[in-house]
Design a protein around this motif. Structure first.
Motif, PDB file in Angstrom:
ATOM      1  N   UNK A  93       0.869  -1.175   0.000  1.00  0.00           N
ATOM      2  CA  UNK A  93       0.000   0.000   0.000  1.00  0.00           C
ATOM      3  C   UNK A  93       0.906   1.225   0.000  1.00  0.00           C
ATOM      4  N   UNK A  94       0.610   2.189  -0.868  1.00  0.00           N
ATOM      5  CA  UNK A  94       1.487   3.340  -1.068  1.00  0.00           C
ATOM      6  C   UNK A  94       0.787   4.666  -0.814  1.00  0.00           C
ATOM      7  N   UNK A  95       1.579   5.643  -0.373  1.00  0.00           N
ATOM      8  CA  UNK A  95       1.092   7.013  -0.279  1.00  0.00           C
ATOM      9  C   UNK A  95       1.445   7.671  -1.615  1.00  0.00           C
ATOM     10  N   UNK A  96       0.438   8.150  -2.344  1.00  0.00           N
ATOM     11  CA  UNK A  96       0.698   8.678  -3.695  1.00  0.00           C
ATOM     12  C   UNK A  96       1.553   9.925  -3.692  1.00  0.00           C
ATOM     13  N   UNK A  97       1.396  10.745  -2.672  1.00  0.00           N
ATOM     14  CA  UNK A  97       2.131  12.005  -2.672  1.00  0.00           C
ATOM     15  C   UNK A  97       3.593  11.817  -2.324  1.00  0.00           C
ATOM     16  N   UNK A  98       3.887  11.036  -1.281  1.00  0.00           N
ATOM     17  CA  UNK A  98       5.272  10.918  -0.822  1.00  0.00           C
ATOM     18  C   UNK A  98       6.033   9.786  -1.512  1.00  0.00           C
ATOM     19  N   UNK A  99       5.287   8.844  -2.126  1.00  0.00           N
ATOM     20  CA  UNK A  99       5.963   7.709  -2.749  1.00  0.00           C
ATOM     21  C   UNK A  99       6.305   6.629  -1.731  1.00  0.00           C
ATOM     22  N   UNK A 100       5.903   6.838  -0.492  1.00  0.00           N
ATOM     23  CA  UNK A 100       6.249   5.921   0.595  1.00  0.00           C
ATOM     24  C   UNK A 100       5.382   4.666   0.591  1.00  0.00           C
ATOM     25  N   UNK A 101       6.041   3.536   0.835  1.00  0.00           N
ATOM     26  CA  UNK A 101       5.326   2.276   0.991  1.00  0.00           C
ATOM     27  C   UNK A 101       4.873   2.215   2.447  1.00  0.00           C
ATOM     28  N   UNK A 102       3.572   2.344   2.707  1.00  0.00           N
ATOM     29  CA  UNK A 102       3.123   2.432   4.095  1.00  0.00           C
ATOM     30  C   UNK A 102       2.769   1.095   4.729  1.00  0.00           C
ATOM     31  N   UNK A 103       2.320   0.125   3.926  1.00  0.00           N
ATOM     32  CA  UNK A 103       2.017  -1.192   4.485  1.00  0.00           C
ATOM     33  C   UNK A 103       2.376  -2.254   3.467  1.00  0.00           C
ATOM     34  N   UNK A 104       2.709  -3.447   3.954  1.00  0.00           N
ATOM     35  CA  UNK A 104       3.097  -4.514   3.058  1.00  0.00           C
ATOM     36  C   UNK A 104       2.555  -5.838   3.567  1.00  0.00           C
ATOM     37  N   UNK A 105       2.018  -6.660   2.680  1.00  0.00           N
ATOM     38  CA  UNK A 105       1.420  -7.929   3.080  1.00  0.00           C
ATOM     39  C   UNK A 105       2.016  -9.056   2.255  1.00  0.00           C
ATOM     40  N   UNK A 106       2.501 -10.073   2.948  1.00  0.00           N
ATOM     41  CA  UNK A 106       3.172 -11.158   2.244  1.00  0.00           C
ATOM     42  C   UNK A 106       2.636 -12.490   2.730  1.00  0.00           C
ATOM     43  N   UNK A 107       1.464 -12.898   2.226  1.00  0.00           N
ATOM     44  CA  UNK A 107       0.947 -14.202   2.652  1.00  0.00           C
ATOM     45  C   UNK A 107       0.617 -15.127   1.489  1.00  0.00           C
ATOM     46  N   UNK A 108       0.565 -14.562   0.289  1.00  0.00           N
ATOM     47  CA  UNK A 108       0.313 -15.419  -0.874  1.00  0.00           C
ATOM     48  C   UNK A 108       1.516 -16.308  -1.135  1.00  0.00           C
ATOM     49  N   UNK A 109       1.257 -17.422  -1.812  1.00  0.00           N
ATOM     50  CA  UNK A 109       2.350 -18.368  -2.088  1.00  0.00           C
ATOM     51  C   UNK A 109       2.768 -18.360  -3.545  1.00  0.00           C
ATOM     52  N   UNK A 110       2.227 -17.399  -4.291  1.00  0.00           N
ATOM     53  CA  UNK A 110       2.645 -17.260  -5.684  1.00  0.00           C
ATOM     54  C   UNK A 110       2.297 -15.853  -6.170  1.00  0.00           C
TER      55      UNK A 110
END
Lengths: 72, 378
Positions: free
Chosen positions: B217-234
């Motif tokens: 999930x990204x903040x459009x203005x700052x370019x910052x990645x605010x959240x990340x989810x890694x549960x898929x297996x592909x």
């Protein structure tokens, strides 16, 4: 656009990862019970306005071909 | 050389250790708040009554796989792109084709009403006009340039900016008029396959998913990645926001769709069945968010009860992979595109009125026959 693959400077990459994780670890979170309740409420509040859920009356269907109607 | 940029006391090893500690902390913080499962809370909700969603229209006209489709804001027109190199604008009401635009690139991966992007690294905007004599292809304007294929694109709420996702592992925000790059988003470690903008009320964020199995999930203005989810297996093939903006769903080659709540910062549901072994390539929510439509490589569209985690119904009909599903802007219908070169439009009739309508039809038919016979006899 820069490449996604192995950056030449490992230190920069490691520091970037640490900074990123610091940001992610520090965000405010709410309990799953609260989050779930809110998701549920959204669904139930909007359910009656969801045509794929409730169905549309056959006569109102916007995509239906209009057949001529003869009154006897 | 290796010491360049190091703070006092920092080494590559210490940074790596800190990284591991932070990952564990992130895991712990998330788990602390995992007091109940979504489907348990959803036991209070009524079970869905039998859905009568069926395919009612089949749109034929493309000569090859349809890779993408989208609805126009007027709720009536659809745009689709195909491996035959054409983009077609359809009138879903009359089933007429309104425009057919040939493109130089034959693998047009994404079209939104109306930016188009494809394997030629560019994203083009084609203004559509009602004047059928205009050479639309000539008015095509290249807006985005990536160093690899462009997998997805979306106009921002203002229509003045374009957000793109690319095989080069980045997402980018462009000014449509000048073609200038406004912001770039780095963080994925492999091809980004999909992006979705948060509903306008919830602010300037978007979610992206890719071959690194992560959804960011990204903040459009700052370019910052605010959240990340890694549960898929592909690979994650598609990401889509829940209508309230508080959550999003993803469809993956691991044959599951998953649901993530942004405020709880975790995965809250997995939509899967032992019998579903083919990858899911696309997903979209119904208007209330109760249903999640997902298109699979086994040619079916599974419709999931988002809250309870069960499958509500299944749509058959396509004769090859389903490449895209999209609910129309007013929520009335589901459009689907497939490698079988057709598009299908499905919707639901409310069963009560369906029977009443049939009954009235029968009455008229009976009446008209009687009248006819009476007239003929005379």
């Amino acid at each position: 656009m820069s490449s996604k693959l192995h950056p030449s400077n490992n230190i920069t990459h490691a520091r970037r990862t640490v900074n990123q994780l610091r940001i992610e670890a520090s965000i405010e979170r709410i309990k799953v019970s609260k989050a779930s309740a809110d998701l549920m409420n959204y669904c139930t509040e909007n359910a009656r306005n969801d045509p794929l859920l409730t169905g549309i009356p056959a006569s109102d269907n916007p995509f239906k071909e209009k057949k001529p109607c003869t009154i006897l | 050389m290796a010491c360049q940029g190091l703070q006092k006391g920092e080494t590559l090893e210490s940074l790596k250790r800190e990284s591991e500690t932070l990952k564990k902390k992130l895991e712990e913080e998330r788990n602390k708040l995992n007091d109940v499962e979504l489907h348990q809370v959803a036991e209070k909700v009524e079970v869905l009554s039998a859905l009568s969603i069926k395919t009612r229209r089949v749109l034929k006209g493309h000569g090859n796989k349809v890779l993408c489709m989208d609805w126009c804001k007027d709720k009536r027109r659809m745009v689709s792109s195909s491996q035959d190199g054409k983009v077609i604008v359809w009138d879903a009401f009359t089933l007429n084709k309104e425009h057919g635009v040939p493109l130089p690139c034959t693998w047009v991966l994404a079209c939104a009403y109306a930016p188009l992007s494809g394997l030629d690294n560019k994203c083009s905007v084609i203004p559509l006009s009602l004047d059928k004599n205009e050479n639309l292809a000539a008015k095509k304007k290249s807006v985005a340039m990536h160093t690899n294929y462009v997998s997805g694109c979306s106009f921002t709420n203002s229509d003045m900016q374009l957000l793109t996702s690319s095989g080069d592992g980045t997402c980018a925000l462009w000014d449509v008029e000048s073609g200038q790059l406004l912001q770039s988003f780095h963080g994925h470690t492999a091809d980004v396959l999909s992006l979705d903008l948060a509903p306008s009320e919830t602010g300037n964020t978007f979610v992206s998913g890719g071959c690194d199995m992560k959804a960011n999930v990204w903040d459009m203005r700052s370019g910052q990645n605010i959240q990340s989810f890694e549960s898929h297996e592909s690979d994650i093939n598609c990401v889509k926001y829940y209508p309230s903006g508080d959550a999003f769903a993803s469809a993956s080659d691991d044959a599951t769709c998953r649901f993530y709540d942004l405020r709880a910062d975790r995965e809250v549901a997995v939509y899967q069945k032992d019998s579903i072994i083919f990858g899911a390539s696309t997903c979209d929510f119904s208007l209330s968010g109760r249903l999640l439509f997902a298109g699979y490589n086994d040619y079916t569209i599974n419709v999931w009860d988002v809250l309870k985690g069960t499958r509500a119904t299944i749509l058959f009909g396509h004769e090859n992979r389903v490449s895209r599903v999209r609910v129309s802007p007013d929520g009335t219908a589901l459009g689907s595109a497939s490698w079988d070169s057709t598009l299908r439009v499905s919707w639901s009739f409310s069963t009560g009125s369906n029977y009443i309508f049939r009954f009235i039809k029968l009455l008229f038919w009976v009446n008209s026959r009687l009248v006819l016979e009476f007239t003929v006899a005379f």
